[in-house]
Motif scaffolding. Structure first.
Motif, mmCIF file in Angstrom:
data_model
loop_
_atom_site.group_PDB
_atom_site.id
_atom_site.type_symbol
_atom_site.label_atom_id
_atom_site.label_comp_id
_atom_site.label_asym_id
_atom_site.label_seq_id
_atom_site.Cartn_x
_atom_site.Cartn_y
_atom_site.Cartn_z
ATOM 1 N N VAL A 1 0.840 -1.199 0.000
ATOM 2 C CA VAL A 1 0.000 0.000 0.000
ATOM 3 C C VAL A 1 0.872 1.244 0.000
ATOM 4 C CG1 VAL A 1 -1.920 -1.150 1.182
ATOM 5 C CG2 VAL A 1 -0.138 0.008 2.522
ATOM 6 N N GLY A 2 0.235 2.383 -0.287
ATOM 7 C CA GLY A 2 0.922 3.662 -0.232
ATOM 8 C C GLY A 2 1.098 4.149 1.192
ATOM 9 N N PRO A 3 1.927 5.164 1.401
ATOM 10 C CA PRO A 3 2.228 5.633 2.765
ATOM 11 C C PRO A 3 1.026 6.219 3.491
ATOM 12 C CG PRO A 3 3.179 7.105 1.120
ATOM 13 C CD PRO A 3 2.705 5.903 0.381
ATOM 14 N N GLY A 4 0.021 6.678 2.761
ATOM 15 C CA GLY A 4 -1.145 7.254 3.427
ATOM 16 C C GLY A 4 -2.270 6.273 3.648
ATOM 17 N N ASP A 5 -2.073 5.012 3.293
ATOM 18 C CA ASP A 5 -3.139 4.024 3.431
ATOM 19 C C ASP A 5 -3.314 3.628 4.898
ATOM 20 O OD1 ASP A 5 -4.671 1.905 1.456
ATOM 21 O OD2 ASP A 5 -4.173 0.996 3.385
ATOM 22 N N PRO A 6 -4.555 3.323 5.331
ATOM 23 C CA PRO A 6 -4.767 2.903 6.724
ATOM 24 C C PRO A 6 -3.964 1.675 7.131
ATOM 25 C CG PRO A 6 -6.859 3.441 5.673
ATOM 26 C CD PRO A 6 -5.822 3.489 4.606
ATOM 27 N N LEU A 7 -3.584 0.851 6.151
ATOM 28 C CA LEU A 7 -2.805 -0.337 6.480
ATOM 29 C C LEU A 7 -1.308 -0.065 6.592
ATOM 30 C CD1 LEU A 7 -4.451 -2.991 4.091
ATOM 31 C CD2 LEU A 7 -4.865 -2.685 6.549
ATOM 32 N N ALA A 8 -0.875 1.124 6.249
ATOM 33 C CA ALA A 8 0.559 1.394 6.110
ATOM 34 C C ALA A 8 1.329 1.173 7.415
ATOM 35 C CB ALA A 8 0.774 2.823 5.612
ATOM 36 N N GLY A 9 0.713 1.395 8.549
ATOM 37 C CA GLY A 9 1.430 1.238 9.812
ATOM 38 C C GLY A 9 1.253 -0.119 10.453
ATOM 39 N N GLY B 1 -5.272 1.508 -4.369
ATOM 40 C CA GLY B 1 -5.763 0.243 -3.860
ATOM 41 C C GLY B 1 -4.660 -0.517 -3.161
ATOM 42 N N VAL B 2 -4.968 -1.772 -2.833
ATOM 43 C CA VAL B 2 -4.025 -2.662 -2.154
ATOM 44 C C VAL B 2 -3.502 -3.662 -3.189
ATOM 45 C CG1 VAL B 2 -3.682 -4.344 -0.309
ATOM 46 C CG2 VAL B 2 -5.309 -2.446 0.000
ATOM 47 N N ALA B 3 -2.209 -3.659 -3.418
ATOM 48 C CA ALA B 3 -1.618 -4.602 -4.366
ATOM 49 C C ALA B 3 -1.286 -5.902 -3.642
ATOM 50 C CB ALA B 3 -0.360 -4.020 -4.997
ATOM 51 N N VAL B 4 -1.639 -7.018 -4.261
ATOM 52 C CA VAL B 4 -1.268 -8.334 -3.743
ATOM 53 C C VAL B 4 -0.124 -8.829 -4.608
ATOM 54 C CG1 VAL B 4 -2.018 -10.684 -3.278
ATOM 55 C CG2 VAL B 4 -3.599 -8.778 -2.925
ATOM 56 N N LEU B 5 1.056 -8.938 -3.993
ATOM 57 C CA LEU B 5 2.289 -9.192 -4.737
ATOM 58 C C LEU B 5 3.141 -10.255 -4.037
ATOM 59 C CD1 LEU B 5 3.457 -5.514 -5.338
ATOM 60 C CD2 LEU B 5 2.637 -7.071 -7.099
ATOM 61 N N PRO B 6 4.023 -10.927 -4.763
ATOM 62 C CA PRO B 6 5.048 -11.722 -4.089
ATOM 63 C C PRO B 6 5.941 -10.803 -3.259
ATOM 64 C CG PRO B 6 4.923 -12.271 -6.433
ATOM 65 C CD PRO B 6 4.103 -11.041 -6.235
ATOM 66 N N GLY B 7 6.404 -11.302 -2.129
ATOM 67 C CA GLY B 7 7.220 -10.482 -1.243
ATOM 68 C C GLY B 7 8.399 -9.815 -1.912
ATOM 69 N N PRO B 8 9.216 -10.530 -2.711
ATOM 70 C CA PRO B 8 10.365 -9.877 -3.349
ATOM 71 C C PRO B 8 9.985 -8.748 -4.290
ATOM 72 C CG PRO B 8 10.641 -12.254 -3.375
ATOM 73 C CD PRO B 8 9.241 -11.991 -2.906
ATOM 74 N N ALA C 1 -12.209 -20.240 -0.932
ATOM 75 C CA ALA C 1 -12.262 -21.119 0.234
ATOM 76 C C ALA C 1 -12.822 -20.404 1.457
ATOM 77 C CB ALA C 1 -10.861 -21.656 0.538
ATOM 78 N N ALA C 2 -12.601 -19.090 1.530
ATOM 79 C CA ALA C 2 -13.095 -18.305 2.664
ATOM 80 C C ALA C 2 -14.483 -17.725 2.412
ATOM 81 C CB ALA C 2 -12.118 -17.176 2.980
ATOM 82 N N GLY C 3 -15.055 -17.994 1.245
ATOM 83 C CA GLY C 3 -16.371 -17.450 0.914
ATOM 84 C C GLY C 3 -16.346 -15.959 0.621
ATOM 85 N N LEU C 4 -15.223 -15.451 0.113
ATOM 86 C CA LEU C 4 -15.073 -14.023 -0.154
ATOM 87 C C LEU C 4 -15.090 -13.764 -1.656
ATOM 88 C CD1 LEU C 4 -12.120 -13.294 2.309
ATOM 89 C CD2 LEU C 4 -14.571 -12.959 2.728
ATOM 90 N N ARG C 5 -15.556 -12.586 -2.032
ATOM 91 C CA ARG C 5 -15.513 -12.150 -3.425
ATOM 92 C C ARG C 5 -14.639 -10.904 -3.500
ATOM 93 N NH1 ARG C 5 -21.208 -11.921 -6.346
ATOM 94 N NH2 ARG C 5 -19.734 -11.666 -8.082
ATOM 95 N N PRO C 6 -13.403 -11.037 -3.968
ATOM 96 C CA PRO C 6 -12.486 -9.885 -3.958
ATOM 97 C C PRO C 6 -12.920 -8.808 -4.942
ATOM 98 C CG PRO C 6 -11.539 -11.722 -5.176
ATOM 99 C CD PRO C 6 -12.793 -12.247 -4.539
ATOM 100 N N ARG C 7 -12.642 -7.571 -4.585
ATOM 101 C CA ARG C 7 -12.903 -6.428 -5.477
ATOM 102 C C ARG C 7 -11.624 -6.134 -6.251
ATOM 103 N NH1 ARG C 7 -14.373 -1.473 -2.097
ATOM 104 N NH2 ARG C 7 -14.261 -0.549 -4.171
ATOM 105 N N ALA D 1 -11.266 -7.894 1.955
ATOM 106 C CA ALA D 1 -12.348 -8.230 1.033
ATOM 107 C C ALA D 1 -13.056 -7.002 0.480
ATOM 108 C CB ALA D 1 -13.349 -9.153 1.729
ATOM 109 N N ASP D 2 -13.169 -5.956 1.277
ATOM 110 C CA ASP D 2 -13.887 -4.762 0.829
ATOM 111 C C ASP D 2 -12.966 -3.693 0.262
ATOM 112 O OD1 ASP D 2 -16.346 -5.831 1.581
ATOM 113 O OD2 ASP D 2 -16.124 -5.110 3.649
ATOM 114 N N ARG D 3 -11.680 -3.964 0.207
ATOM 115 C CA ARG D 3 -10.733 -2.990 -0.337
ATOM 116 C C ARG D 3 -10.547 -3.222 -1.842
ATOM 117 N NH1 ARG D 3 -7.113 -0.542 3.045
ATOM 118 N NH2 ARG D 3 -6.804 0.701 1.135
ATOM 119 N N PRO D 4 -10.326 -2.149 -2.603
ATOM 120 C CA PRO D 4 -9.982 -2.355 -4.021
ATOM 121 C C PRO D 4 -8.605 -3.005 -4.140
ATOM 122 C CG PRO D 4 -9.780 -0.033 -3.427
ATOM 123 C CD PRO D 4 -10.395 -0.728 -2.244
ATOM 124 N N LEU D 5 -8.554 -4.124 -4.840
ATOM 125 C CA LEU D 5 -7.309 -4.886 -4.944
ATOM 126 C C LEU D 5 -6.665 -4.673 -6.309
ATOM 127 C CD1 LEU D 5 -8.263 -8.275 -3.237
ATOM 128 C CD2 LEU D 5 -7.270 -6.216 -2.209
#
Length: 290
Positions: free
Chosen positions: A165-173, A232-239, A206-212, A183-187
């Motif tokens: 995520v970017g530095p201003g995102d709620p998840l950043a810290g 949004g939130v990027a889902v990436l490999p760690g490296p 498997a978790a019954g979720l529908r990603p955005r 699930a409710d975040r733009p991916l």
């Protein structure tokens, strides 16, 4: 059979002879010899153009296959003389981030300068199909499951999937986040068919979720740049996330923890030439984890 297929292609003994650079009587004699051997007329010579008989239409695919096999045998024999020579084809997905493929190919070229290497980029499912069919000799693919029959494999990278995520995102810290909390975040993620996307989709199902899914791109660099700009939130490999742009924040994904694997795959059935065997052996050594 070569003369027969040439006449079938050209619909003419004259044009077939010109294509083969031989005299027309020689073409006619060889085709008649084949017809006597098979006990059936293969060509109808009564019209203005030469056409296949029913027997000829049935024999033609086998004749082509026999000629292709003979050419392959000649290539294989040539490749084993003195040095490994020939041509190999490699397939890759566009999202490899932790493997130094150019270094591996450069090392192989230095060891086997007589081998020509071609490179193709495509989706993992298409690359696997091409390896299975023999159109590719080797491929590096992201995968969430084993590749199936006809293909041998070795895991060359096993990487955790993280949220970026970017530095201003709620998840950043935060140090971690659950998949359900995303699930409710733009991916922002790789396209359908990639190993990372398959892993994400399977975990959500498997978790019954529908990603955005807000953005898709085949290049992890693009995904990271979209995330750092707050889209949004990027889902990436760690490296890939660790190599992202300044300001990008990485957050571990838990419950479940997801991992993306990169597989080195090669054909396990059917004929494989010496050059392809040499590249597969070299790649297994050069790309071995750790």
């Amino acid at each position: 059979m070569e003369y027969f297929t040439a006449v079938a292609d050209e619909a003419s003994f004259t044009r077939a002879a010109a294509r083969l650079h031989v005299a027309q009587p020689g073409v006619s004699a060889q085709v008649r010899r084949l017809e006597r051997e098979l006990g059936q007329p293969l060509l109808d010579r009564t019209g203005r153009t030469v056409t296949l008989t029913d027997a000829g239409a049935a024999v033609l695919p086998y004749a082509r296959a026999a000629l292709e096999a003979a050419a392959g045998a000649r290539r294989a024999a040539a490749e084993t003389s003195d040095l490994v020579r020939g041509r190999v084809s490699v397939g890759i997905v566009g999202s490899l981030s932790s493997l130094d493929l150019p270094e591996m190919l450069a090392g192989f070229h230095a060891a086997h300068p007589g081998v020509e290497v071609t490179l193709t980029e495509d989706r993992p499912d298409r690359l696997l199909a091409a390896v299975r069919a023999g159109r590719l000799d080797l491929a590096l693919v992201g995968a969430a499951a084993p590749p199936g029959p006809g293909v041998a494999m070795r895991v060359v990278a096993d990487e955790p999937l993280v949220a970026a995520v970017g530095p201003g995102d709620p998840l950043a810290g935060r140090a971690s986040v659950t998949l359900r909390a995303l699930a409710d975040r733009p991916l922002i993620t790789l396209p359908v068919g990639s190993g990372v996307r398959t892993c994400l989709d399977d975990a959500c199902a498997a978790a019954g979720l529908r990603p955005r899914i807000a953005f898709e791109a085949g290049d992890p660099v693009v995904l990271a740049r979209l995330a750092v700009r707050g889209l949004g939130v990027a889902v990436l490999p760690g490296p890939a996330a660790a190599a992202g742009p300044p300001g990008l924040r990485t957050v571990a994904i838990t419950r479940p923890r997801m991992r993306g694997r990169v597989l080195l795959v090669w054909r396990s059935r059917g004929p494989v030439g010496p050059a392809a065997r040499a590249l597969a052996a070299y790649a297994r050594r050069a790309l071995a984890p750790g």
